[in-house]
Design an enzyme around this catalytic site. Structure first.
Site, PDB file in Angstrom:
ATOM      1  N   PHE A 383       0.964  -1.193  -0.114  1.00  0.00           N
ATOM      2  CA  PHE A 383       0.082  -0.021   0.049  1.00  0.00           C
ATOM      3  C   PHE A 383       0.966   1.046   0.014  1.00  0.00           C
ATOM      4  O   PHE A 383       2.140   1.169   0.360  1.00  0.00           O
ATOM      5  CB  PHE A 383      -1.223   0.093   1.014  1.00  0.00           C
ATOM      6  N   GLU A 384       0.077   2.328  -0.129  1.00  0.00           N
ATOM      7  CA  GLU A 384       0.768   3.679  -0.525  1.00  0.00           C
ATOM      8  C   GLU A 384       1.881   3.422  -1.686  1.00  0.00           C
ATOM      9  O   GLU A 384       2.867   4.314  -1.681  1.00  0.00           O
ATOM     10  CB  GLU A 384       1.886   4.139   0.575  1.00  0.00           C
ATOM     11  N   GLY A 385       1.597   2.596  -2.594  1.00  0.00           N
ATOM     12  CA  GLY A 385       2.585   2.396  -3.881  1.00  0.00           C
ATOM     13  C   GLY A 385       3.425   1.317  -3.599  1.00  0.00           C
ATOM     14  O   GLY A 385       4.174   1.171  -2.499  1.00  0.00           O
TER      15      GLY A 385
END
Ligand SMILES: Cc1cc2nc3c(=O)[nH]c(=O)nc-3n(C[C@H](O)[C@H](O)[C@H](O)COP(=O)(O)OP(=O)(O)OC[C@H]3O[C@@H](n4cnc5c(N)ncnc54)[C@H](O)[C@@H]3O)c2cc1C
Length: 406
Positions: A383-385
Site C-alpha cells: 500500500f501507498e505504492g
C-alpha cells in the site's frame, strides 16, 4: 546538515508513544489479530482518554516556539519528524491497531494540504475526546486503478449545486467506519490526470455504501473496505479546495496532484511503521537468543551475525525515513526520498521478520508474535505504492537530468 540526535521534545514523544505501545497495544495485539478487529470498548477508552496518536495527528507546528535557556526561540517545523518517530513506536506496538486508532488517518493530509479553511474546520474538528471515536479515510484505489492511479474510472458529473459520483473503490482502510472519505474521481476521462478531482464524501450520503470488508493475510485487525458510489450527490462545498482551486490551475492535474502530494508526506510514515515491525521482530528474537541459547556456541555466533545484519538494515531504513521527513518539514521536495525510504523499509521489514522466523524455528510459529509480524509486514511493500512503483519514481529522478521520461 541534519542532526540525527533526538531533541528532548522528540525523545519525550518517542517515550510516551512507546509506553502506550507497550502497555495498551501489545496486550491486545494477538487477540485483535485472532478476532480480525480492534474491540470497540478499547477504542472508546482510548478516545475518551484523549490520546491523539493517529499517525496524522502530530499537528502542524510551523509556528511553534519553545523555550530554551529561559528565552523564547523560533522552532523549526517538525510535524513530519514527530510523526515518523511516533509511528515507528506504534508499528512496534501493533500495526493493525495503529491503523485503527481514531482520527482522520490517510484522509487527513489531503484535507490539511488542499482543503479550504472552511473545509479544514468542518472535517478536521470532529476528532475530539468529547465526541465518540471517529475516523477519516482516503479512497483512491479501484479494481482497474491501483499502481496506475491515472486510470481511475469513478466519475463526477457536474449538476446543480454539486456533483453526482458513480464508481467503486477497493481496499479502503477504515472506509466503512469513517465519518468521511476523501474520494478521487474524474470529471472527464479524456482529460487524463487533469480531470481528477478530490471530494469529501460523508457517511450516510445517499448512494454511498460499503459492500464488503476484505479478509486478509496480515494486519487482520485493520478494516479494509470496498465502497460503492451509486448516483451519489456530493455538494459543491465538499469538492476539496473548492472550484477555484482547480480553475486557477488551468489544465494542470490538480486532483492528481492532491493524491501525489499526500504520498510524499505519508510514505515516510508508512516506512516508519514498517521499521517498527522489523524492530519488534528483531528485539523479540534478540532477547530470546540471549536467554535461551548457550553463549559462544555455534548457533549463538550464527544468530549474532544474522541479528547484526538486521540491526544494520533497520538503522539504514530509519535514516532514509528521517531524511524524507526532515525534507518535508523544511519544505523541500522529497518525492524521491519518500519513495526510497518506503521501498527500503517495506523490503527490510519482510526480510528481518523472515530472518527472525528462521532463527526462532518452532518457537516463532503457532500464535507467536513474530509469525504475526511476518504476515503484517507484507502489506508495507504494497500500500501507498508498491515497491516496484517506488523504484519507478526513483528511476524518474535518476533520468531527469538526461531529459528521459520513464
Ligand atoms: C490492506 C490494504 C489497505 C489499503 N488501503 C488503501 C487505502 O486506504 N486507500 C487506497 O486508496 N488504497 C488502499 N490500498 C490499495 C493499495 O494502495 C494498492 O493495493 C496498491 O497501490 C497496489 O495496487 P493494486 O493492488 O491494484 O496492484 P497493481 O497495480 O495491479 O499491481 C500488481 C503488481 O504489478 C506491479 N506493477 C504495476 N505497475 C507496474 C509498473 N509500471 N512497473 C513495474 N511493476 C508494476 C506492482 O508493483 C504489483 O506487484 C490498500 C491495499 C491493501 C491491500
Amino acid at each position: 546538515m541534519i542532526s540525527y540526535k533526538l531533541s528532548p521534545h522528540q525523545q519525550q514523544v518517542k517515550d510516551v508513544v512507546h509506553w502506550f505501545a507497550e502497555n495498551e497495544m501489545r496486550p491486545l495485539s494477538m487477540e485483535a489479530d485472532r478476532l480480525g478487529k480492534v474491540p470497540d470498548d478499547w477504542l472508546n477508552k482510548i478516545n475518551q482518554l484523549g490520546i491523539q496518536l493517529n499517525t496524522s495527528s502530530f499537528g502542524d507546528d510551523k509556528n511553534g516556539r519553545e523555550k530554551e535557556s529561559g528565552k523564547k526561540v523560533k522552532r523549526e517545523r517538525q510535524a513530519n519528524r514527530l510523526a515518523v518517530i511516533a509511528t515507528e513506536e506504534l508499528g512496534w506496538g501493533d500495526p493493525a491497531i495503529a491503523l485503527t486508532l481514531p482520527g482522520p488517518g490517510l484522509g487527513g493530509p489531503p484535507v490539511q494540504s488542499s482543503g479550504t479553511p472552511e473545509q479544514k474546520q468542518r472535517f478536521l474538528s470532529i476528532f475530539s475526546k468529547d465526541e465518540p471515536p471517529r475516523w477519516g479515510a482516503y479512497a483512491l484505489t479501484e479494481p482497474e486503478a491501483g499502481s496506475d492511479v491515472s486510470g481511475i474510472r469513478t466519475t463526477a458529473q457536474k449538476t446543480a449545486g454539486g456533483y453526482i459520483l458513480n464508481g467503486q473503490k477497493i481496499f479502503i482502510t477504515n472506509g466503512a467506519r469513517a465519518s468521511w472519505v476523501v474520494v478521487f474521481a474524474t470529471i472527464d476521462r479524456s482529460l487524463g490526470r487533469a480531470g481528477h478531482r478530490a471530494f469529501v464524501v460523508e457517511k450516510g450520503t445517499p448512494g454511498f455504501s460499503c459492500t464488503r470488508l476484505a479478509k486478509k493475510m496480515g494486519i487482520r485487525a485493520s478494516e479494509t473496505a470496498e465502497l460503492l458510489l451509486e448516483d451519489c450527490f456530493v455538494p459543491e462545498d465538499n469538492l476539496l479546495g473548492g472550484e477555484s482551486y482547480y480553475e486557477n490551475r488551468g489544465s494542470s492535474p490538480s486532483g492528481f496532484r492532491v493524491a501525489m502530494k499526500t504520498f510524499d508526506n505519508t510514505r515516510p510514515i508508512v516506512a516508519a511503521m514498517a521499521i517498527g515491525i522489523a524492530r519488534a521482530a528483531f528485539e523479540y528474537t534478540r532477547d530470546l537468543v540471549q536467554k535461551e541459547y548457550p553463549k559462544h556456541g555455534r548457533f549463538y555466533h550464527l544468530a549474532s551475525e544474522k541479528l547484526a545484519c538486521a540491526e544494520l538494515e533497520i538503522e539504514a531504513a530509519r535514516l532514509l525515513t528521517w531524511e524524507a521527513a526532515w525534507k518535508a518539514d523544511i519544505g523541500q521536495p522529497n518525492a524521491q526520498e519518500a519513495a526510497m525510504c518506503k521501498a527500503y523499509s517495506g523490503k527490510i521489514a519482510l526480510e528481518v521478520c523472515a530472518g527472525c522466523l528462521e532463527l526462532l524455528g518452532p518457537a516463532g510459529l503457532d500464535g507467536q508474535i513474530v509469525e504475526k509480524l511476518y504476515r503484517d509486514a507484507k502489506i508495507f511493500d504494497i500500500f501507498e505504492g508498491t515497491n516496484q512503483v517506488q523504484h519507478l519514481i526513483t528511476a524518474r529522478h535518476l533520468y531527469e537530468p538526461y531529459g528521459v521520461r520513464v
